[in-house]
Design a protein around this motif. Structure first.
Motif, PDB file in Angstrom:
ATOM      1  N   GLY A 142       0.818  -1.202   0.000  1.00  0.00           N
ATOM      2  CA  GLY A 142       0.000   0.000   0.000  1.00  0.00           C
ATOM      3  C   GLY A 142       0.852   1.252   0.000  1.00  0.00           C
ATOM      4  O   GLY A 142       0.530   2.188   0.698  1.00  0.00           O
ATOM      5  N   ALA A 143       1.944   1.268  -0.778  1.00  0.00           N
ATOM      6  CA  ALA A 143       2.836   2.433  -0.787  1.00  0.00           C
ATOM      7  C   ALA A 143       3.221   2.799  -2.209  1.00  0.00           C
ATOM      8  O   ALA A 143       3.571   1.938  -3.003  1.00  0.00           O
ATOM      9  N   ALA A 144       3.177   4.087  -2.509  1.00  0.00           N
ATOM     10  CA  ALA A 144       3.413   4.569  -3.869  1.00  0.00           C
ATOM     11  C   ALA A 144       4.850   4.381  -4.333  1.00  0.00           C
ATOM     12  O   ALA A 144       5.095   4.269  -5.529  1.00  0.00           O
ATOM     13  N   GLU A 150      13.079   4.275  -8.489  1.00  0.00           N
ATOM     14  CA  GLU A 150      13.944   3.898  -7.376  1.00  0.00           C
ATOM     15  C   GLU A 150      13.709   2.459  -6.935  1.00  0.00           C
ATOM     16  O   GLU A 150      14.552   1.855  -6.292  1.00  0.00           O
ATOM     17  N   ALA A 151      12.549   1.909  -7.256  1.00  0.00           N
ATOM     18  CA  ALA A 151      12.214   0.547  -6.858  1.00  0.00           C
ATOM     19  C   ALA A 151      12.241  -0.408  -8.048  1.00  0.00           C
ATOM     20  O   ALA A 151      11.570  -1.434  -8.042  1.00  0.00           O
ATOM     21  N   ALA A 152      13.030  -0.109  -9.064  1.00  0.00           N
ATOM     22  CA  ALA A 152      13.045  -0.896 -10.296  1.00  0.00           C
ATOM     23  C   ALA A 152      13.425  -2.357 -10.076  1.00  0.00           C
ATOM     24  O   ALA A 152      13.043  -3.221 -10.849  1.00  0.00           O
ATOM     25  N   PHE A 153      14.161  -2.660  -9.004  1.00  0.00           N
ATOM     26  CA  PHE A 153      14.568  -4.040  -8.759  1.00  0.00           C
ATOM     27  C   PHE A 153      13.579  -4.781  -7.861  1.00  0.00           C
ATOM     28  O   PHE A 153      13.698  -5.976  -7.663  1.00  0.00           O
ATOM     29  N   VAL A 154      12.576  -4.092  -7.342  1.00  0.00           N
ATOM     30  CA  VAL A 154      11.563  -4.734  -6.507  1.00  0.00           C
ATOM     31  C   VAL A 154      10.513  -5.328  -7.436  1.00  0.00           C
ATOM     32  O   VAL A 154       9.829  -4.607  -8.158  1.00  0.00           O
TER      33      VAL A 154
END
Length: 170
Positions: A142-144, A150-154
């Motif tokens: 539930g987080a943008a 920045e979260a490309a590897f998640v």
């Protein structure tokens, strides 16, 4: 310029709750937001509606209502968005799950809700696999920030944002 500048987001349940908060955060971070809700005064966030009850006495209508309003909506919205994400060369799918998908709640009977959100989590894992060739990531949380570069590897993550409740025996 925000962390999500130049991105486009479709967010369901924007009338109130988590959906509304997410839409406002995404917009503040530079995203072009398209939102929907069945009732602008609804207390349900992310197009969610549920009917819970004790396992042995939950009516079939309540089970079907919850699955329809928590799992089916996520599935069909994502399915409709898929060709657009592919055409754009990729993107991120962010579904809202629940700790009820991985842990029972003895204080409140939540079998239909837990099953629906478990389905959302499983669906997101399969979307992760199906989307990979098209550079589409899928996560549940539930987080943008998971939609930012920045979260490309998640990818394929099911992060419980619950203050640590899911890590503790209850």
């Amino acid at each position: 310029m925000g962390r999500l500048a130049g991105k486009i987001a479709f967010i369901s349940g924007t009338g109130a709750g988590i959906g509304r908060a997410a839409a406002l955060i995404f917009a503040a971070e530079g995203t072009e937001v398209f939102g929907c809700d069945i009732d602008e005064d609804s207390a349900a966030g992310n197009a969610s509606a549920l009917r819970n009850g004790p396992f042995g006495t939950t009516h079939a209508e309540d089970w079907c209502f919850t699955i329809k309003n928590e799992l089916d909506i996520a599935y069909f919205c994502t399915q409709a968005a898929s060709p657009h994400l592919i055409a754009r060369g990729g993107g991120a799918v962010l579904n809202v799950a629940s700790v009820a998908a991985v842990r029972g709640a003895p204080f409140m009977p939540m079998v239909p809700h837990g099953a629906a959100k478990g389905g959302v989590s499983a669906m997101s894992l399969h979307l992760c696999a199906a989307g990979a060739p098209h550079h589409i990531r899928a996560n549940t949380i539930g987080a943008a920030f998971l939609c930012s570069d920045e979260a490309a590897f998640v990818n394929g993550a099911d992060l419980m944002v619950d203050g640590g409740d899911s890590a503790m025996a209850g």
